[in-house]
Design a protein around this motif. Structure first.
Motif, PDB file in Angstrom:
ATOM      1  N   GLY A  83      -1.403   4.053  -3.332  1.00 26.77           N
ATOM      2  CA  GLY A  83      -1.705   2.247  -3.282  1.00 26.77           C
ATOM      3  C   GLY A  83      -2.617   1.606  -3.410  1.00 26.77           C
ATOM      4  N   ALA A  84      -3.571   1.693  -2.848  1.00 23.69           N
ATOM      5  CA  ALA A  84      -5.234   1.300  -3.326  1.00 23.69           C
ATOM      6  C   ALA A  84      -5.302   1.545  -4.795  1.00 23.69           C
ATOM      7  CB  ALA A  84      -5.880   1.844  -1.739  1.00 23.69           C
ATOM      8  N   GLY A  85      -5.110   2.991  -4.863  1.00 21.41           N
ATOM      9  CA  GLY A  85      -5.391   3.313  -6.531  1.00 21.41           C
ATOM     10  C   GLY A  85      -4.907   2.224  -6.980  1.00 21.41           C
ATOM     11  N   ALA A  87      -3.897  -0.495  -5.997  1.00 17.95           N
ATOM     12  CA  ALA A  87      -3.983  -1.743  -6.486  1.00 17.95           C
ATOM     13  C   ALA A  87      -5.391  -1.855  -6.812  1.00 17.95           C
ATOM     14  CB  ALA A  87      -4.337  -2.189  -4.933  1.00 17.95           C
ATOM     15  N   ILE A  90      -4.775  -2.455 -10.993  1.00 12.90           N
ATOM     16  CA  ILE A  90      -3.972  -4.123 -11.275  1.00 12.90           C
ATOM     17  C   ILE A  90      -5.608  -5.607 -10.885  1.00 12.90           C
ATOM     18  CG2 ILE A  90      -2.786  -6.034 -10.668  1.00 12.90           C
ATOM     19  CD1 ILE A  90      -1.174  -3.514  -9.640  1.00 12.90           C
ATOM     20  N   ASN A  91      -6.659  -4.640  -9.636  1.00 16.30           N
ATOM     21  CA  ASN A  91      -7.036  -5.825 -10.047  1.00 16.30           C
ATOM     22  C   ASN A  91      -8.416  -5.548 -10.743  1.00 16.30           C
ATOM     23  OD1 ASN A  91      -5.468  -6.665  -7.817  1.00 16.30           O
ATOM     24  ND2 ASN A  91      -6.894  -5.911  -6.530  1.00 16.30           N
ATOM     25  N   LYS A 104       5.686   1.739  -9.122  1.00 18.70           N
ATOM     26  CA  LYS A 104       6.753   1.291  -8.812  1.00 18.70           C
ATOM     27  C   LYS A 104       6.797   0.438 -10.287  1.00 18.70           C
ATOM     28  CE  LYS A 104       6.149   2.123  -3.618  1.00 18.70           C
ATOM     29  NZ  LYS A 104       6.277   0.621  -2.540  1.00 18.70           N
ATOM     30  N   ASP A 173      -0.136   7.031   6.042  1.00 11.57           N
ATOM     31  CA  ASP A 173      -0.215   4.981   6.539  1.00 11.57           C
ATOM     32  C   ASP A 173       0.021   4.556   5.086  1.00 11.57           C
ATOM     33  OD1 ASP A 173      -3.036   5.168   4.901  1.00 11.57           O
ATOM     34  OD2 ASP A 173      -4.316   4.423   6.521  1.00 11.57           O
ATOM     35  N   THR A 174       0.054   3.200   5.629  1.00 10.49           N
ATOM     36  CA  THR A 174       0.869   3.031   3.832  1.00 10.49           C
ATOM     37  C   THR A 174      -0.660   2.529   2.466  1.00 10.49           C
ATOM     38  OG1 THR A 174      -0.050   0.594   5.177  1.00 10.49           O
ATOM     39  CG2 THR A 174       2.298   1.109   5.850  1.00 10.49           C
ATOM     40  N   SER A 175      -1.014   3.200   3.280  1.00 15.25           N
ATOM     41  CA  SER A 175      -1.779   2.802   1.181  1.00 15.25           C
ATOM     42  C   SER A 175      -1.551   4.665   0.671  1.00 15.25           C
ATOM     43  CB  SER A 175      -3.204   2.686   2.157  1.00 15.25           C
ATOM     44  OG  SER A 175      -3.886   3.358   2.234  1.00 15.25           O
ATOM     45  N   HIS A 179       2.519   8.830   1.822  1.00 19.44           N
ATOM     46  CA  HIS A 179       3.304   8.166   2.571  1.00 19.44           C
ATOM     47  C   HIS A 179       4.652   8.015   2.065  1.00 19.44           C
ATOM     48  CE1 HIS A 179       4.106   4.520   5.620  1.00 19.44           C
ATOM     49  NE2 HIS A 179       4.508   4.127   4.805  1.00 19.44           N
ATOM     50  N   VAL A 180       4.178   7.007   0.785  1.00 19.09           N
ATOM     51  CA  VAL A 180       5.785   6.757   0.150  1.00 19.09           C
ATOM     52  C   VAL A 180       6.367   7.733  -1.177  1.00 19.09           C
ATOM     53  CG1 VAL A 180       6.675   4.946  -1.671  1.00 19.09           C
ATOM     54  CG2 VAL A 180       4.484   4.134  -0.258  1.00 19.09           C
TER      55      VAL A 180
ATOM     56  N   VAL B  84       5.137  -1.860   2.764  1.00 19.92           N
ATOM     57  CA  VAL B  84       5.549  -1.641   1.358  1.00 19.92           C
ATOM     58  C   VAL B  84       7.217  -1.384   1.750  1.00 19.92           C
ATOM     59  CG1 VAL B  84       3.352  -0.337   1.055  1.00 19.92           C
ATOM     60  CG2 VAL B  84       5.721   0.586   2.231  1.00 19.92           C
ATOM     61  N   SER B 274      -6.583  -0.316   6.831  1.00 15.48           N
ATOM     62  CA  SER B 274      -5.256   0.421   6.175  1.00 15.48           C
ATOM     63  C   SER B 274      -5.075   0.144   5.273  1.00 15.48           C
ATOM     64  CB  SER B 274      -4.882   1.617   7.678  1.00 15.48           C
ATOM     65  OG  SER B 274      -3.230   0.414   7.732  1.00 15.48           O
ATOM     66  N   GLY B 277      -6.659  -2.268   1.855  1.00 13.82           N
ATOM     67  CA  GLY B 277      -6.876  -1.050   0.403  1.00 13.82           C
ATOM     68  C   GLY B 277      -5.480  -1.038  -1.068  1.00 13.82           C
ATOM     69  N   ASN B 278      -4.678  -1.396  -0.140  1.00 19.09           N
ATOM     70  CA  ASN B 278      -3.491  -0.958  -0.515  1.00 19.09           C
ATOM     71  C   ASN B 278      -2.926  -2.197  -1.184  1.00 19.09           C
ATOM     72  OD1 ASN B 278      -0.428  -0.656  -1.096  1.00 19.09           O
ATOM     73  ND2 ASN B 278       0.055  -0.337   1.090  1.00 19.09           N
ATOM     74  N   ALA B 279      -3.660  -3.525  -0.596  1.00 16.17           N
ATOM     75  CA  ALA B 279      -2.758  -5.006  -1.036  1.00 16.17           C
ATOM     76  C   ALA B 279      -3.504  -5.554  -2.260  1.00 16.17           C
ATOM     77  CB  ALA B 279      -3.268  -5.541   0.150  1.00 16.17           C
ATOM     78  N   VAL B 280      -2.405  -5.816  -3.131  1.00 16.78           N
ATOM     79  CA  VAL B 280      -2.687  -6.641  -4.469  1.00 16.78           C
ATOM     80  C   VAL B 280      -3.074  -7.890  -3.828  1.00 16.78           C
ATOM     81  CG1 VAL B 280      -1.503  -7.353  -6.873  1.00 16.78           C
ATOM     82  CG2 VAL B 280      -1.321  -5.131  -5.885  1.00 16.78           C
TER      83      VAL B 280
END
Lengths: 306, 320
Positions: A83-85, A87, A90-91, A104, A173-175, A179-180, B84, B274, B277-280
């Motif tokens: 998820g971090a990757g 993000a 995208i950034n 997704k 964790d969620t990143s 996990h997903v 998420v 945690s 990093g995952n957040a846009v």
């Protein structure tokens, strides 16, 4: 005494300043040094790779080999999570995003709105192995049992054929893409008659910042269960045989069982780039997909594409 | 001889002249330098305020929009955190309670040990011993938090697990113990200074009344330095509330609202670390994490303000 407090505060100020300046300089450099086109036959440039913790060991080896062959290329790999990757892609802060799950639809939408066009390249497969402490008598679990464990509906090993001790369920964790992926395919039992999209990880599941930490905890905790990638297996933990339903035979994770499709939690590992890769990034991905690159996949304990 | 003294006078004359003529210029230059240094220091002082305001504005701008998605009350008291999932839910009560537990454990350990250590160093230990021990204690503050996390993960968590017969050693208790070690240096250092600032006459008077050393420490020195010690405790608490890496590694990261410190938990700082990093940028999760940051900022600010007020009182007490 007042002066003492001031002393403590001011003593660190120069360091903080140096750090701040250093970081600005580094990040500035990193942004300007991104992937200049290859000049002539000699490849040069910088590639930033960010994303899955699961893929990191493999990408790191590829990067090492590639930099050995092309000394003017500099590759930085970091693995906070899929998820971090995404993000970061995208950034616009990474050249290649490595993931252990597919992007997704919502993330593609976000990417498009940031002017980024994600381009998917499968680079290897991974078998997600479910591991417990070597002293744990349980040797196989079904998706239904795993789902029950990770939603806290089952909280004692005796309910799944083990000894009478509580279960400590560890997850990323969620990143994390793992996990997903695990949530969608195992916890929610995707494709099974019992599939339930409303299922979530239970609140007593431990969410850990890295796969290594989960493996460390399982190696010393007889009550723990965790799901690292195949590449993280060692003598210190015991992999379980897994089946989708109780009628199917339970299969142990390995390169062979992942390749022939009999192991049920095998998944593709992917690279994403902004549009089709060009220049040094393309050269690197071509190397990863080459015979030599895929050989490294087996060496590192992952599953090659063919 | 006379020629010598003449030339000597002449030299002295030039010297006085040399001094007297540029003196006015020097004075002006001196004043100019004084002014420029003054304004430099003024700018530095302002910079701190500007940075603080900047942080506050950033947190407000990025964090507040989440309250359009989740009303503040639900955000603070919600117990489900699934950023998420689709649709995402943001309830930070588990993080908030975890932060309170871990800070409580850290304070409960660090305060008695820290104040005791400070009392020993200030009142009992020889000056030679004090000069050796105090820098070592302060050195403890220099250990990187990730190293403390490793120590907690590899050494302390198996001990905690077997000592309390827990399911896992990754718990708020383990994190609290590690944090207590990290806030100890601040508490010892500042309390020791506070104790040494208690005027010597107080102790002499106490001894003159026949009090023992323990009675003097207990009834004269500690009460005299109380506001300084309170400030030390507050600074230690601020450290514990804000620490991130260590708690991320050893607190366990479970999303349930913890009822006891021995449960695995995820404090606010770890939740931000945690998830960020995952957040846009601009997404709901990003905003929710900034909102947590905002609450954390307000908490540490409050702790620091209290510490400041208490220190101010201490200053006034011994000013006269």
């Amino acid at each position: 005494m007042i002066s003492r407090i001031k002393q403590i505060r001011t003593r660190w100020l120069p360091f903080a300043l140096i750090l701040a300046i250093g970081l600005t300089v580094i990040s500035g450099c990193a942004e300007t040094g991104t992937t200049p086109p290859p000049s002539g036959s000699e490849l040069s440039g910088t590639i930033k790779i960010n994303g899955s913790n699961t893929v990191t060991p493999l990408t790191a080896v590829w990067a090492e080999e590639f930099m050995k062959a092309h000394p003017k290329v500099n590759i930085a790999v970091s693995g906070p999570g899929s998820g971090a990757g995404i993000a970061a892609l995208i950034n616009g802060t990474t050249d290649i995003c490595q993931t252990s799950r597919e992007i997704k639809a919502k993330e593609i939408e976000q990417a498009k709105s940031h002017g980024v066009d994600p381009f998917e390249i499968p680079v290897a497969l991974d078998a997600l192995s479910v591991v417990v402490h070597p002293s744990n008598p349980v040797s196989e679990l079904t998706f239904t049992q795993l789902s029950a464990i990770y939603t806290n509906r089952v909280s004692n090993w005796s309910e799944v054929g083990g000894s009478d001790v509580p279960i400590v369920a560890l997850a990323r964790d969620t990143s994390s893409g793992t996990h997903v992926y695990f949530k969608e395919n195992v916890v929610q039992m995707k494709g099974l008659p019992t599939e339930d999209k409303s299922l979530e990880y239970g609140t007593r599941v431990l969410l850990l910042p890295s796969t290594e930490e989960g493996v460390i905890e399982v190696a010393k905790n007889a009550r723990a269960i965790f799901y690292p990638g195949l590449g993280y297996l060692s003598e210190a933990v015991k992999p379980l045989a897994v089946s989708r339903t109780a009628d199917e035979p339970a299969v142990l994770p390995s390169v062979a069982t992942a390749l022939d499709g009999s192991y049920p939690i095998a998944r593709p590992l992917l690279f994403y780039t902004d549009g089709e890769p060009v220049g040094v990034v393309k050269a690197f991905i071509d190397y990863a997909l080459s015979a030599a690159g895929q050989e490294k996949v087996i060496e590192m304990g992952y599953v090659p594409l063919e | 001889m006379s020629a010598g003294s003449d030339s000597c006078r002449a030299v002295m004359g030039t010297v006085t002249m040399a001094v007297s003529i540029p003196e006015r210029g020097m004075k002006r230059r001196f004043r100019l330098r004084e002014k420029s240094i003054e304004s430099f220091i003024f700018l530095n002082g302002m910079l701190a305020i500007v940075v603080l305001l900047g942080v506050l504005v950033l947190l407000l701008r990025e964090g507040l929009p989440v309250f359009w998605h989740t009303p503040p009350w639900e955000f603070l008291t919600g117990t489900r955190w699934y950023p998420v999932s689709d649709p995402p839910t943001f309830g930070i009560l588990p993080f908030f309670v975890s932060t309170l537990w871990i800070t409580l454990v850290a304070t409960a350990i660090a305060v008695p040990v820290g104040v005791g250590c400070a009392a020993y160093l200030a009142e009992v230990a020889s000056s030679k011993l004090r000069e050796t021990v105090k820098p070592i204690v302060e050195l403890l503050a220099g250990i990187p938090s990730v190293v403390m996390g490793f120590i907690g993960l590899m050494l302390l968590s198996p001990l905690v697990q077997s000592a309390f017969n827990l399911d896992t050693g990754l718990s708020g208790l383990t994190a609290g113990i590690m944090l207590s070690m990290m806030s100890l240096p601040i508490i010892v250092s500042v309390s020791e200074d506070a104790l040494r600032a208690v005027p010597e006459e107080f102790r002499q008077a106490s001894y003159a009344l026949g009090a023992t050393r323990w009675q003097t420490i207990r009834h004269v020195c500690l009460p005299g330095a109380l506001s300084g010690i309170t400030a030390a405790v507050m600074l230690g608490v601020g450290r514990a509330v804000g620490e991130t890496m260590t708690v991320l590694m050893v607190a366990g990261g479970a999303l349930a609202v913890p009822w006891a410190p021995t449960e695995p938990m995820m404090p606010m700082t770890a939740a931000i670390a945690s998830g960020i990093g995952n957040a846009v940028r601009g997404g709901f999760q990003y905003q929710a994490l900034f909102a947590i940051g905002l609450i954390l900022f307000v908490m540490t600010l409050a702790v620091n303000l209290i510490a400041d007020r208490v220190l101010e009182r201490q200053k006034r007490k011994f000013a006269g």
